[in-house]
Scaffold this motif. Structure first.
Motif, PDB file in Angstrom:
ATOM      1  N   ALA A 111      -1.219  39.197   1.750  1.00  0.00           N
ATOM      2  CA  ALA A 111      -0.842  39.149   3.163  1.00  0.00           C
ATOM      3  C   ALA A 111      -0.211  37.804   3.505  1.00  0.00           C
ATOM      4  CB  ALA A 111      -2.079  39.388   4.039  1.00  0.00           C
ATOM      5  N   ALA A 112      -0.757  36.733   2.948  1.00  0.00           N
ATOM      6  CA  ALA A 112      -0.209  35.400   3.212  1.00  0.00           C
ATOM      7  C   ALA A 112       1.203  35.292   2.664  1.00  0.00           C
ATOM      8  CB  ALA A 112      -1.112  34.339   2.574  1.00  0.00           C
ATOM      9  N   ARG A 113       1.390  35.838   1.461  1.00  0.00           N
ATOM     10  CA  ARG A 113       2.742  35.812   0.891  1.00  0.00           C
ATOM     11  C   ARG A 113       3.710  36.622   1.751  1.00  0.00           C
ATOM     12  NH1 ARG A 113       0.915  37.218  -5.181  1.00  0.00           N
ATOM     13  NH2 ARG A 113       0.432  35.118  -5.940  1.00  0.00           N
ATOM     14  N   GLN A 126      -8.112  36.449 -10.503  1.00  0.00           N
ATOM     15  CA  GLN A 126      -8.703  37.505  -9.674  1.00  0.00           C
ATOM     16  C   GLN A 126      -8.397  37.283  -8.198  1.00  0.00           C
ATOM     17  OE1 GLN A 126     -12.875  37.948 -10.512  1.00  0.00           O
ATOM     18  NE2 GLN A 126     -12.587  37.698 -12.706  1.00  0.00           N
ATOM     19  N   ILE A 127      -8.477  36.046  -7.772  1.00  0.00           N
ATOM     20  CA  ILE A 127      -8.298  35.757  -6.342  1.00  0.00           C
ATOM     21  C   ILE A 127      -6.866  36.024  -5.898  1.00  0.00           C
ATOM     22  CG2 ILE A 127      -8.361  33.912  -4.608  1.00  0.00           C
ATOM     23  CD1 ILE A 127     -10.660  32.673  -6.243  1.00  0.00           C
ATOM     24  N   LYS A 128      -5.894  35.683  -6.750  1.00  0.00           N
ATOM     25  CA  LYS A 128      -4.500  35.815  -6.314  1.00  0.00           C
ATOM     26  C   LYS A 128      -4.071  37.274  -6.160  1.00  0.00           C
ATOM     27  CE  LYS A 128      -1.575  35.851 -10.454  1.00  0.00           C
ATOM     28  NZ  LYS A 128      -0.484  35.181 -11.143  1.00  0.00           N
ATOM     29  N   GLU A 129      -4.894  38.203  -6.690  1.00  0.00           N
ATOM     30  CA  GLU A 129      -4.597  39.624  -6.500  1.00  0.00           C
ATOM     31  C   GLU A 129      -5.271  40.196  -5.260  1.00  0.00           C
ATOM     32  OE1 GLU A 129      -2.412  41.032  -8.347  1.00  0.00           O
ATOM     33  OE2 GLU A 129      -2.221  39.307  -9.697  1.00  0.00           O
ATOM     34  N   GLN A 130      -6.053  39.378  -4.559  1.00  0.00           N
ATOM     35  CA  GLN A 130      -6.748  39.869  -3.370  1.00  0.00           C
ATOM     36  C   GLN A 130      -5.744  40.142  -2.240  1.00  0.00           C
ATOM     37  OE1 GLN A 130     -10.170  40.406  -3.218  1.00  0.00           O
ATOM     38  NE2 GLN A 130     -10.144  39.954  -5.427  1.00  0.00           N
ATOM     39  N   THR A 131      -6.145  41.020  -1.346  1.00  0.00           N
ATOM     40  CA  THR A 131      -5.220  41.440  -0.272  1.00  0.00           C
ATOM     41  C   THR A 131      -4.882  40.291   0.676  1.00  0.00           C
ATOM     42  OG1 THR A 131      -7.163  42.176   0.940  1.00  0.00           O
ATOM     43  CG2 THR A 131      -5.963  43.828  -0.328  1.00  0.00           C
ATOM     44  N   PHE A 132      -5.846  39.371   0.930  1.00  0.00           N
ATOM     45  CA  PHE A 132      -5.533  38.303   1.878  1.00  0.00           C
ATOM     46  C   PHE A 132      -4.481  37.348   1.318  1.00  0.00           C
ATOM     47  CE2 PHE A 132      -7.767  34.758  -0.064  1.00  0.00           C
ATOM     48  CZ  PHE A 132      -8.721  35.377  -0.863  1.00  0.00           C
ATOM     49  N   GLY A 188       2.395  26.237  -2.184  1.00  0.00           N
ATOM     50  CA  GLY A 188       1.391  25.210  -1.885  1.00  0.00           C
ATOM     51  C   GLY A 188       0.358  25.707  -0.893  1.00  0.00           C
ATOM     52  N   ARG A 189       0.815  26.412   0.140  1.00  0.00           N
ATOM     53  CA  ARG A 189      -0.129  26.915   1.161  1.00  0.00           C
ATOM     54  C   ARG A 189      -1.052  27.972   0.568  1.00  0.00           C
ATOM     55  NH1 ARG A 189      -0.773  26.807   6.538  1.00  0.00           N
ATOM     56  NH2 ARG A 189      -1.738  28.611   7.542  1.00  0.00           N
ATOM     57  N   VAL A 190      -0.465  28.845  -0.271  1.00  0.00           N
ATOM     58  CA  VAL A 190      -1.297  29.893  -0.868  1.00  0.00           C
ATOM     59  C   VAL A 190      -2.360  29.289  -1.778  1.00  0.00           C
ATOM     60  CG1 VAL A 190      -1.286  31.848  -2.474  1.00  0.00           C
ATOM     61  CG2 VAL A 190       0.491  31.641  -0.723  1.00  0.00           C
ATOM     62  N   VAL A 191      -1.939  28.295  -2.595  1.00  0.00           N
ATOM     63  CA  VAL A 191      -2.880  27.696  -3.551  1.00  0.00           C
ATOM     64  C   VAL A 191      -3.966  26.910  -2.832  1.00  0.00           C
ATOM     65  CG1 VAL A 191      -3.107  25.956  -5.367  1.00  0.00           C
ATOM     66  CG2 VAL A 191      -1.252  27.640  -5.473  1.00  0.00           C
ATOM     67  N   PHE A 192      -3.538  25.978  -1.968  1.00  0.00           N
ATOM     68  CA  PHE A 192      -4.522  25.063  -1.372  1.00  0.00           C
ATOM     69  C   PHE A 192      -5.218  25.640  -0.137  1.00  0.00           C
ATOM     70  CE2 PHE A 192      -1.654  22.229  -3.695  1.00  0.00           C
ATOM     71  CZ  PHE A 192      -2.591  21.521  -4.434  1.00  0.00           C
ATOM     72  N   LYS A 193      -4.631  26.662   0.498  1.00  0.00           N
ATOM     73  CA  LYS A 193      -5.240  27.229   1.706  1.00  0.00           C
ATOM     74  C   LYS A 193      -6.088  28.458   1.400  1.00  0.00           C
ATOM     75  CE  LYS A 193      -5.528  27.726   6.287  1.00  0.00           C
ATOM     76  NZ  LYS A 193      -6.131  26.731   7.148  1.00  0.00           N
ATOM     77  N   HIS A 194      -5.675  29.235   0.373  1.00  0.00           N
ATOM     78  CA  HIS A 194      -6.341  30.521   0.160  1.00  0.00           C
ATOM     79  C   HIS A 194      -7.057  30.632  -1.185  1.00  0.00           C
ATOM     80  CE1 HIS A 194      -4.534  32.077   3.819  1.00  0.00           C
ATOM     81  NE2 HIS A 194      -3.355  31.606   3.416  1.00  0.00           N
ATOM     82  N   ILE A 195      -6.560  29.953  -2.226  1.00  0.00           N
ATOM     83  CA  ILE A 195      -7.191  30.101  -3.542  1.00  0.00           C
ATOM     84  C   ILE A 195      -8.208  28.984  -3.808  1.00  0.00           C
ATOM     85  CG2 ILE A 195      -6.774  30.175  -6.022  1.00  0.00           C
ATOM     86  CD1 ILE A 195      -4.088  31.433  -5.491  1.00  0.00           C
TER      87      ILE A 195
END
Length: 475
Positions: A367-369, A358-364, A376-383
């Motif tokens: 936006a990061a992608r 659910q989280i990986k489909e969020q807009t933020f 690594g940044r997406v997983v450890f910084k945002h998820i």
């Protein structure tokens, strides 16, 4: 996440947590358990772990209930007492020797189980001329009983009043005289073999002395007279102790080896908290990383990871652990932690995967992608930060499972026998037939301690879930 955001989140969490009464109660229980674990050497004795599985605690009476039971019993049982030389009266004798007076105030209905004198340090150039010892008991009614007369004393001498053959013979003859009993030779042999020496010594001197006379209260004086046989005799009494082996002992009583149940409970806190927290933290972290990675990568990688997860989930954990324990004989605590972590992460991984999907489909995240953030940044910084609240509550809720599994393995006899654990205490109680024999003080405290640890972490875990999971706030 900036430091200011972390500080603000912590303040919000503490503000919410103060309204969780169950969580506060669990937190207080956890603090008390941690204090018991940290200060176990100061609360009891530093050598408890070394002595627990290796020896019989001869200085303690075996299988006796706690001292506080006297407040709820119609019969007052004598507590355990150890007297040193400072508690005795010492008098030098003319011609060489010493006279020790040991005063015991008996206010109990049931006297001590035994009286043990030990710690004589004797030096003599001629073994035939060792010092001689005579022990006389002066009772509150004015009568005197000679317990031991002219016995040679050496450094190995240990006198056990209740079981010493000479003492039993002398006490029997004295009791027969004061009671006026006319006994046949066969009756004398039977009575002498079955009589309770301590109850006769601390009972009223009447015609019922052999059948179970009433207790005689007052001051009892044991006079230990040691006389030298020649000028070479020397006697060091600095280590002398008089142990009044009680019918009760300490806060929690003793087991069949004389081990202090209270000491076992306090030291067992260390093992339970260490095993529970280590298993909970490691298994939850592994489960979170595994679940997030599976959700983020997707495709065939997700399929492969999920099939492996389901394979691990279908494994019967406890039967496997029992078989491994039976094969290895016993498992060390590190092996138990490793195996519990190996099987403990699968449930967390399932939930973490569904949250990460659910989280990986969020807009933020999109936006990061779009801004070029790597995996690594997406997983450890945002998820991961979005899932950590769930991880904290799961860590708290996983501790009881680990504690009870370790206790179950120890209870089945395949735990670590060298460690002081509550499960090991229950295993020893089971082997000694504690439940059948009514030794409740050996069974109930370890069971309550396991339940208390579980309750503390469940209360904290539920409170965390209500604060960190918005859907739980309405329940």
């Amino acid at each position: 996440m900036r430091l200011e955001d972390v500080v603000d989140s912590a303040k919000d969490f503490l503000y919410e947590f103060r309204y969780q009464k169950g969580g506060i109660l669990g937190f207080i229980l956890l603090i008390l358990l941690i204090l018991a674990a940290v200060f176990a050497p100061n609360i009891t004795s530093p050598d408890v772990p070394e002595r627990w599985s290796k020896e019989f605690w001869v200085e303690n009476p075996p299988n006796v209930p706690p001292t506080w039971i006297n407040y709820f019993s119609s019969e007052k049982l004598a507590p355990h007492e150890i007297l040193s030389l400072d508690d005795m009266q010492v008098e030098e004798l003319d011609g060489g020797g010493v006279l020790l007076r040991i005063v015991y105030k008996n206010t109990y209905d049931v006297p001590p189980k035994d009286i043990i004198l030990q710690g004589f340090n004797v030096s003599s150039s001629d073994a035939r001329n060792k010092p001689l010892m005579t022990i006389t008991l002066k009772r509150p009614d004015g009568s005197e009983v000679v317990l031991i007369e002219d016995r040679k004393v050496s450094s190995n001498t240990v006198i056990q009043i209740a079981t010493n053959t000479e003492v039993r013979k002398n006490v029997f003859e004295w009791a027969k005289k004061v009671s006026g009993a006319k006994l046949s030779p066969s009756e004398e042999i039977k009575l002498q073999a079955l009589m309770d020496t301590m109850k006769i010594l601390f009972g009223k001197a009447d015609e019922n002395i052999f059948e179970g006379t009433s207790p005689l209260h007052g001051d009892y004086v044991f006079e230990v007279k040691i006389t030298y046989q020649d000028g070479d005799n020397t006697l060091d009494l600095s280590n002398l102790t008089a142990i009044f082996s009680g019918r009760t002992y300490g806060l929690m009583g003793t087991d069949s080896k004389g081990r202090d149940i209270w000491a076992g409970l306090v030291w067992g806190t260390r093992v339970s908290l260490s095993v529970g927290i280590a298993v909970a933290v490691l298994s939850v972290l592994i489960g979170i990383v595994y679940g997030v990675a599976s959700a983020y990568f997707g495709g065939w990688k997700d399929e492969a990871l999920q099939r492996f997860n389901e394979f691990m989930f279908s494994m019967p954990v406890l039967p496997i652990l029992i078989l491994l324990g039976a094969y290895l004989g016993h498992m060390a605590l590190s092996q138990i932690v490793l195996l519990l972590v190996l099987f403990g992460w699968v449930g967390v991984a399932k939930v973490a995967r569904s949250m990460a999907l659910q989280i990986k489909e969020q807009t933020f995240v999109e936006a990061a992608r779009a801004l070029g953030a790597g995996s690594g940044r997406v997983v450890f910084k945002h998820i991961m930060p979005q899932i950590m609240p769930y991880a904290f509550s799961q860590m708290a809720l996983s501790v009881p499972y680990a504690v009870m599994t370790e206790a179950a393995l120890s209870f089945l006899g395949i735990g670590d026998p060298t460690a002081v654990t509550w499960g090991q205490m229950l295993y020893d109680a089971q082997n000694a037939g504690a439940t059948i024999n009514g030794y409740w003080w050996w069974v109930i405290p370890p069971g309550l301690a396991i339940a208390l640890v579980g309750l503390a972490f469940v209360l904290i875990g539920v409170a965390l879930d209500r604060i960190l999971n918005p859907r739980m706030r309405t329940l």
